[in-house]
Design a protein around this motif. Structure first.
Motif, mmCIF file in Angstrom:
data_model
loop_
_atom_site.group_PDB
_atom_site.id
_atom_site.type_symbol
_atom_site.label_atom_id
_atom_site.label_comp_id
_atom_site.label_asym_id
_atom_site.label_seq_id
_atom_site.Cartn_x
_atom_site.Cartn_y
_atom_site.Cartn_z
ATOM 1 N N PHE A 155 31.314 -24.945 -77.838
ATOM 2 C CA PHE A 155 31.121 -23.428 -78.162
ATOM 3 C C PHE A 155 30.735 -23.176 -79.504
ATOM 4 O O PHE A 155 30.361 -22.328 -79.828
ATOM 5 N N ALA A 156 31.660 -24.006 -80.348
ATOM 6 C CA ALA A 156 31.490 -23.706 -81.857
ATOM 7 C C ALA A 156 30.021 -24.204 -82.153
ATOM 8 O O ALA A 156 29.222 -23.370 -83.224
ATOM 9 N N LYS A 157 29.507 -25.164 -81.399
ATOM 10 C CA LYS A 157 28.044 -25.314 -82.026
ATOM 11 C C LYS A 157 27.086 -24.504 -81.498
ATOM 12 O O LYS A 157 26.212 -24.304 -82.218
ATOM 13 N N HIS A 158 27.015 -24.088 -80.164
ATOM 14 C CA HIS A 158 26.006 -22.999 -79.734
ATOM 15 C C HIS A 158 26.296 -21.832 -79.952
ATOM 16 O O HIS A 158 25.501 -20.773 -80.028
ATOM 17 N N LEU A 159 27.800 -21.171 -80.038
ATOM 18 C CA LEU A 159 28.131 -19.679 -80.080
ATOM 19 C C LEU A 159 28.847 -19.575 -81.283
ATOM 20 O O LEU A 159 29.094 -18.511 -81.556
ATOM 21 N N GLY A 160 29.403 -20.616 -82.067
ATOM 22 C CA GLY A 160 29.822 -20.178 -83.369
ATOM 23 C C GLY A 160 31.265 -19.652 -83.460
ATOM 24 O O GLY A 160 31.588 -19.091 -84.260
ATOM 25 N N GLN A 161 31.694 -19.559 -82.287
ATOM 26 C CA GLN A 161 33.173 -19.167 -81.946
ATOM 27 C C GLN A 161 33.918 -20.084 -80.907
ATOM 28 O O GLN A 161 33.209 -20.717 -80.336
ATOM 29 N N GLN A 162 35.172 -19.753 -81.037
ATOM 30 C CA GLN A 162 35.935 -20.751 -80.007
ATOM 31 C C GLN A 162 36.059 -20.085 -78.807
ATOM 32 O O GLN A 162 35.655 -18.887 -78.819
ATOM 33 N N PRO A 163 36.249 -20.646 -77.752
ATOM 34 C CA PRO A 163 36.271 -19.906 -76.371
ATOM 35 C C PRO A 163 37.171 -18.727 -76.290
ATOM 36 O O PRO A 163 36.707 -17.670 -75.804
#
Length: 316
Positions: A276-284
């Motif tokens: 999530f951090a890699k693709h969305l820049g946020q934690q789930p």
């Protein structure tokens, strides 16, 4: 599109295309805007052309974990997105747009008919601000069609779709290798079978050779053909599908993170957080409904303080 912006409805026209997935034209009207964050758009081996029919302001756009601040977008401003990339937006003022989705195989079929090379990518960087009178006119035309659907005909929708596709091919697409053979890509039947098998095995434990055999191809040829057809290797494609699955599960606050990670096909909760951090820049947890409420409250506090100060100034 409806789920991405949490809308009650998002009317759309779909165009048939001789065994290939064809263009989809969607009209999105969101008079309330998005207060905190939209849902990440689902993965698709396609390009999206978004034509704004109302001026709006986008606070932040996240593409594969990279933050961009587009700011104000005027009516008629067009954006082109590679739908294979992870993206979502935060805080959008009320907006309205017409969205064309062009599957890459369909674009390639048009390019082949026009004697062009196969298309690899849109050569416009992020392509967020395109001032193109052709797109602006197509957006106005399609908005009129959506407002008067009783007058729409399949001929009109097909003609508009083909006109938009040809404009993208001629004006905005970069070419790839010449004389790409059809045998390098999966057939429509093979693509459907491969996606079905992989979707049923999100953890990725099924051997690639097994999926390849189901498509009647040797593993090396299958791996190459899969990337040509879907725009990503099977491992990267599965990773994005796990994100999509986890995003749906995160809407249930009763499910804990560990359960969601397992159900979405991740090996562990830390792996899900890393992806999530890699693709969305946020934690789930950022995408939990309960988290949205907290973010709204946090963002509202400074605004309320500013309004109170302004009120005191008026009294003085």
């Amino acid at each position: 599109m409806r789920d991405c912006y949490d809308l009650q409805a998002a009317p759309a026209f779909s165009v048939g295309s001789h065994g290939l997935p064809g263009p989809v034209i969607t009209w999105v009207d969101c008079p309330r805007g998005v207060q905190i964050s939209s849902q990440p758009a689902p993965y698709d081996d396609a390009f999206g052309v978004m034509i704004r029919q109302r001026a709006s302001e986008v606070r932040t756009l996240i593409i594969d974990g990279r933050s961009i601040e587009p700011g104000k977008m005027n009516k008629g401003t067009t954006s082109i997105f590679d739908l294979r990339r992870c993206r979502y937006t935060t805080e959008i003022s009320p907006f309205r747009f017409v969205h064309f989705k062009f599957p890459r195989p369909f674009l390639n079929s048009i390019a082949e008919q026009e004697g062009r090379d196969a298309l690899d990518h849109i050569d416009l960087g992020d392509a967020l601000r395109i001032e193109d009178p052709i797109f602006a006119a197509l957006g106005d035309l399609m908005e009129t069609v959506f407002l008067h659907t009783e007058r729409a005909t399949s001929f009109l929708i097909d003609d508009v779709s083909i006109a938009a596709v040809c404009h993208v091919v001629d004006r905005y697409c970069s070419t790839g290798r010449r004389h790409r053979r059809k045998s390098e890509c999966l057939s429509a039947v093979q693509m459907r079978r491969a996606s079905e098998i992989l979707d049923e095995n999100l953890p990725g434990t099924i051997p690639l050779s097994k999926v390849a055999s189901e498509c009647n191809l040797p593993p090396a040829s299958f791996r190459k053909a899969f990337k040509e057809s879907f725009g990503a290797l099977p491992s990267a494609w599965l990773e994005r599908r796990r994100i999509d699955r986890a995003m749906k599960l995160l809407q249930d606050d009763a499910l804990d993170s560990r359960a969601i990670a397992m159900m979405a096909g991740f090996r562990s909760c830390p792996e899900m957080k890393r992806v999530f951090a890699k693709h969305l820049g946020q934690q789930p947890g950022w995408f939990r409904p309960s988290a949205f409420s907290r973010h709204r409250a946090d963002d509202a506090a400074p605004q309320q303080a500013k309004a109170a100060a302004a009120h005191r100034n008026r009294l003085n």
